[in-house]
Design an enzyme around this catalytic site. Structure first.
Site, PDB file in Angstrom:
ATOM      1  N   HIS A 164       0.635  -1.295   0.020  1.00 29.68           N
ATOM      2  CA  HIS A 164       0.002   0.071   0.117  1.00 29.68           C
ATOM      3  C   HIS A 164       0.912   1.260  -0.099  1.00 29.68           C
ATOM      4  O   HIS A 164       0.338   2.293  -0.565  1.00 29.68           O
ATOM      5  CB  HIS A 164      -0.836  -0.046   1.046  1.00 29.68           C
ATOM      6  CG  HIS A 164      -2.024  -0.901   0.908  1.00 29.68           C
ATOM      7  ND1 HIS A 164      -3.571  -0.581   1.449  1.00 29.68           N
ATOM      8  CD2 HIS A 164      -1.969  -2.056   0.271  1.00 29.68           C
ATOM      9  CE1 HIS A 164      -4.255  -1.627   1.181  1.00 29.68           C
ATOM     10  NE2 HIS A 164      -3.498  -2.381   0.517  1.00 29.68           N
TER      11      HIS A 164
ATOM     12  N   HIS B 239      -1.777 -12.330  -2.221  1.00 23.71           N
ATOM     13  CA  HIS B 239      -3.126 -13.225  -1.540  1.00 23.71           C
ATOM     14  C   HIS B 239      -2.455 -14.607  -0.984  1.00 23.71           C
ATOM     15  O   HIS B 239      -3.562 -15.264  -0.534  1.00 23.71           O
ATOM     16  CB  HIS B 239      -4.235 -13.207  -2.291  1.00 23.71           C
ATOM     17  CG  HIS B 239      -4.645 -11.815  -2.663  1.00 23.71           C
ATOM     18  ND1 HIS B 239      -5.868 -11.565  -3.200  1.00 23.71           N
ATOM     19  CD2 HIS B 239      -4.353 -10.647  -2.194  1.00 23.71           C
ATOM     20  CE1 HIS B 239      -6.071 -10.276  -3.375  1.00 23.71           C
ATOM     21  NE2 HIS B 239      -5.220  -9.731  -2.485  1.00 23.71           N
TER      22      HIS B 239
END
Length: 727
Positions: free
Chosen positions: A97, A260
């Site tokens: 992020h 993920h």
């Protein structure tokens, strides 16, 4: 690892400000107004310069830093316990992020300034609970101090987190300089609410230069567009936003599937239990936010994205299980405990259950987001995903390379990166440039080259125009563009309308003839010749007014090739407006004077430098297609301050042209005779009080020396902007 902030309902209404941009004070009215202090002086006194930081970073024992980080991964703290006893997934999300705000359209965003720890990014909905990740890192930052910036620490921690769980990595380069204040140059969107999406036109056409689909998201809503759980529509959003972050389909699938593989999402209960973001939280929270009242508020009770569960049965180990379970099961749409849309595997086998984040003996179901299902439902993404499913080694290599690109894209060329972990392989997205031939031209050779350039019969304005066209593509945001590499002669730059292809080819042919004529006695690159020609043009324009000067010139640029140039990636550097050449494309809808400020900021210019450059280039006549708009002088081709003198002349009155949109006519106040024509970027130097004040300095009777000095300094700054070997 929580994927992305999934709240579908916008919150936190706020007021509009000028030009649709929001300031931190608009988001948080009670925030301390530190701009009342001398922020620039404070930052300069406590943060190292680039040179100082490079020297400090060189003293780091990176092996020791990595060992400290690896130990931290499993040192679970009661105040924010690690899922599965391992902070790796949290730190991967933190690094992702931090870097993921980068957008290729203007080169802004990214982890390069450590901005995630400052508003507004520290309080974006998508960054929920990353404040805890950075607080966990504080002891390490405190230990190494100024030798390890927050920007470098965030990215290095992400790499170590991947390694600590057996994942593949490609390398790490330091050199990120922290900011002491929030980035004021980044436009994050026009919305007045968190998770609003007033950034689209027509059929979901995302406005430039934005990349995320909603205010406060890094990429896309994992539940689907605006919370609509449609995998194919989600794929459309994913492809658009990842492309704007410089990723193709293969890199996008690798990043999502690889990222993920680790961690879980957090949505243990209703989001009504979650408190204010860090900038809006109570002073007693000491910079932490999103305090939850749902049971313990942490660990298994945490609420972050609103989705709940891990993607794989092995959330702290790199393996192939993400792709395996994605294609092994059919998936059905369900709601999380927080009420968010997610997908559950039908008839999930016990072997594919995940451990509970706090009790490894307790099996819990895995899940997928709508964004994950896009990798299976979208035909192009499915093809890539199945290729990776069949070839684990190719998947691992693709993830390692895509992660390195994600976390280093805004850092610019490879030679800017610091430390022993920088990969030896130059990558095309780093815009490689070969070293120039040795020896570089010395003082005598440069003088000989100048003589040849003067003998070409090329007007001074053309030589200045060419050098400006080459160098002015530079973006300080991601350190791309500029004169080094002479890519102006390559596609796509040699076809840009602003570069007037026919004029460009004529001038380049003349310089290539000089290059060939002096070889092999003088080995000079075309990149150096272009910049040197600009210096000669300015010197001739000054000499025409009776001023003898020498424009600084430093050789050492290389000439890139087509094979070293990603043409598609360079296409985004094409200026839709270049105020310095008085050019704007027909498609430009923003006020051109605002685009001028944007361009000046990307070039690293301050207001004084921008003003001096504008006046000098106009006086010389450096304009698109040799148009006379803004050339407020009766002696074009001369380096004079005439533009400012005539702009501020009260005997001239300005009115919009009745024949040409965007053009203004300056007429004699008494007779009405037409004197000049100009655009908004010309007139703003008389209408804006601060810019007018600068113009007055140069227009004054004693302003010539200051003007010449400032113009040459600004010109040199632009010509040297991409010479990272000299700054």
């Amino acid at each position: 690892m929580d994927d992305l902030r999934s709240r579908a309902e916008p919150k936190c209404p706020m007021m509009h400000t000028a030009q649709g941009a929001r300031s931190n004070r608009d988001w948080w009215p009670d925030q301390l107004n530190l701009r009342m202090l001398d922020r620039s002086a404070a930052a300069a006194s406590c943060l190292p310069t680039a040179a100082e930081y490079a020297a400090l970073f060189a003293t780091l024992d990176l092996a020791a830093v990595r060992a400290d980080l690896k130990a931290l991964m499993t040192a679970s703290q009661p105040w924010w316990p690690a899922d599965y006893g391992h902070y790796g997934p949290l730190f991967i999300r933190m690094a992702w992020h931090a870097a993921g705000t980068y957008r290729v359209t203007d080169g802004r965003g990214g982890a390069g300034t450590g901005a995630q720890r400052l508003a507004p990014l520290n309080s974006w909905p998508d960054n929920a609970n990353l404040d805890k990740a950075r607080r966990l890192l504080w002891p390490i930052k405190q230990k190494y101090g100024a030798a390890l910036s927050w920007g470098d620490l965030l990215i290095l921690t992400g790499m170590v987190a991947i390694e600590s769980m057996g994942g593949p990595t490609f390398g790490f380069g330091g050199g990120r300089l922290d900011r002491a204040d929030p980035e004021q140059d980044v436009y994050w969107g026009p919305e007045t609410q968190w998770l609003g999406d007033q950034r689209y036109r027509g059929n979901r056409q995302l406005d430039q230069p934005l990349a995320a689909v909603q205010m406060g998201l890094i990429y896309v809503n994992p539940q689907g567009p605006n919370g609509n759980p449609d995998p194919l529509e989600s794929a459309r959003d994913i492809r658009e936003t990842f492309a704007r972050m410089a990723m193709d389909d293969a890199e996008t699938v690798a990043l999502i599937a690889g990222g993920h593989t680790f961690g879980k999402c957090h949505g243990a209960g209703p989001e009504t239990h979650v408190g204010r973001e860090p900038e809006g939280a109570d002073i007693t929270a000491q910079g932490l936010g999103w305090i939850s009242t749902f049971r313990s508020g942490k660990g298994a009770d945490a609420i972050t994205s609103g989705l709940e569960g891990s993607w794989t049965p092995t959330p702290t180990r790199w393996d192939h299980s993400y792709l395996e379970v994605l294609f092994r099961y059919d998936w059905e749409l369900v709601k999380s405990p927080a009420g968010a849309w997610q997908w559950a595997a039908k008839n999930l086998a016990a072997a594919d259950m995940a451990p509970d984040a706090e009790d490894a003996s307790k099996p819990v179901p895995i899940m997928m987001t709508t964004a994950d299902l896009a990798l299976r439902m979208d035909p192009a993404y499915e093809a890539v995903s199945r290729r990776y499913l069949a070839d684990p080694q190719a998947f691992a290599d693709a993830f390692a390379r895509a992660w390195y690109k994600l976390t280093h894209r805004e850092m610019g060329p490879r030679n800017r990166l610091l430390g022993p972990l920088v990969p030896a392989e130059p990558l095309i997205w780093q815009d490689p440039i070969p070293a120039p031939p040795e020896p570089l031209p010395d003082t005598q050779a440069i003088a000989a080259l100048k003589t040849r350039l003067r003998g070409l019969g090329i007007a001074a304005v053309d030589m200045v125009w060419l050098a400006w066209a080459s160098a002015s593509t530079f973006r300080g945001s991601d350190k791309r563009g500029g004169a080094n590499g002479a890519r102006i002669r390559l596609a796509p730059q040699n076809r840009w309308d602003v570069n007037e292809p026919a004029r460009l080819q004529r001038l380049l042919a003349s310089l290539e003839a000089v290059q060939q004529a002096v070889a092999p006695a003088i080995r000079v690159t075309l990149a150096d010749l272009i910049v040197l020609a600009g210096a000669v043009g300015i010197e001739e324009a000054a000499r025409a007014t009776g001023v003898d000067l020498e424009v600084p010139f430093v050789p050492g640029r290389g000439d890139a090739t087509d094979e070293m140039t990603d043409a598609a990636s360079f296409a985004v550097l094409e200026p839709m407006a270049d105020a310095f050449r008085n050019y704007s494309a027909a498609s430009v809808s923003q006020p051109v004077e605002h685009l001028m400020i944007d361009r000046a900021q990307l070039l690293g210019l301050n207001a004084t430098e921008m003003t001096a450059l504008m006046g000098g280039l106009r006086a010389i006549g450096v304009t698109y297609d040799n148009r006379r708009h803004g050339v407020l002088t009766s002696r074009p081709g001369h380096l004079t301050r005439d533009v400012f003198v005539n702009l501020l002349d009260m005997s001239t009155v300005w009115t919009p042209s009745v024949d040409q949109a965007g053009i203004y006519e300056g007429r004699d106040r008494a007779s009405g005779a037409l004197r000049w024509t100009a655009t908004r970027v010309d007139l703003v130097f008389g209408s804006n009080s601060e810019l007018r004040g600068l113009a007055e300095v140069y227009a004054a009777a004693d302003g010539e020396a200051a003007f010449i000095r400032d113009f040459i300094a600004a010109w040199t700054r632009v010509m040297m902007a991409d010479r990272f070997d000299h700054h």
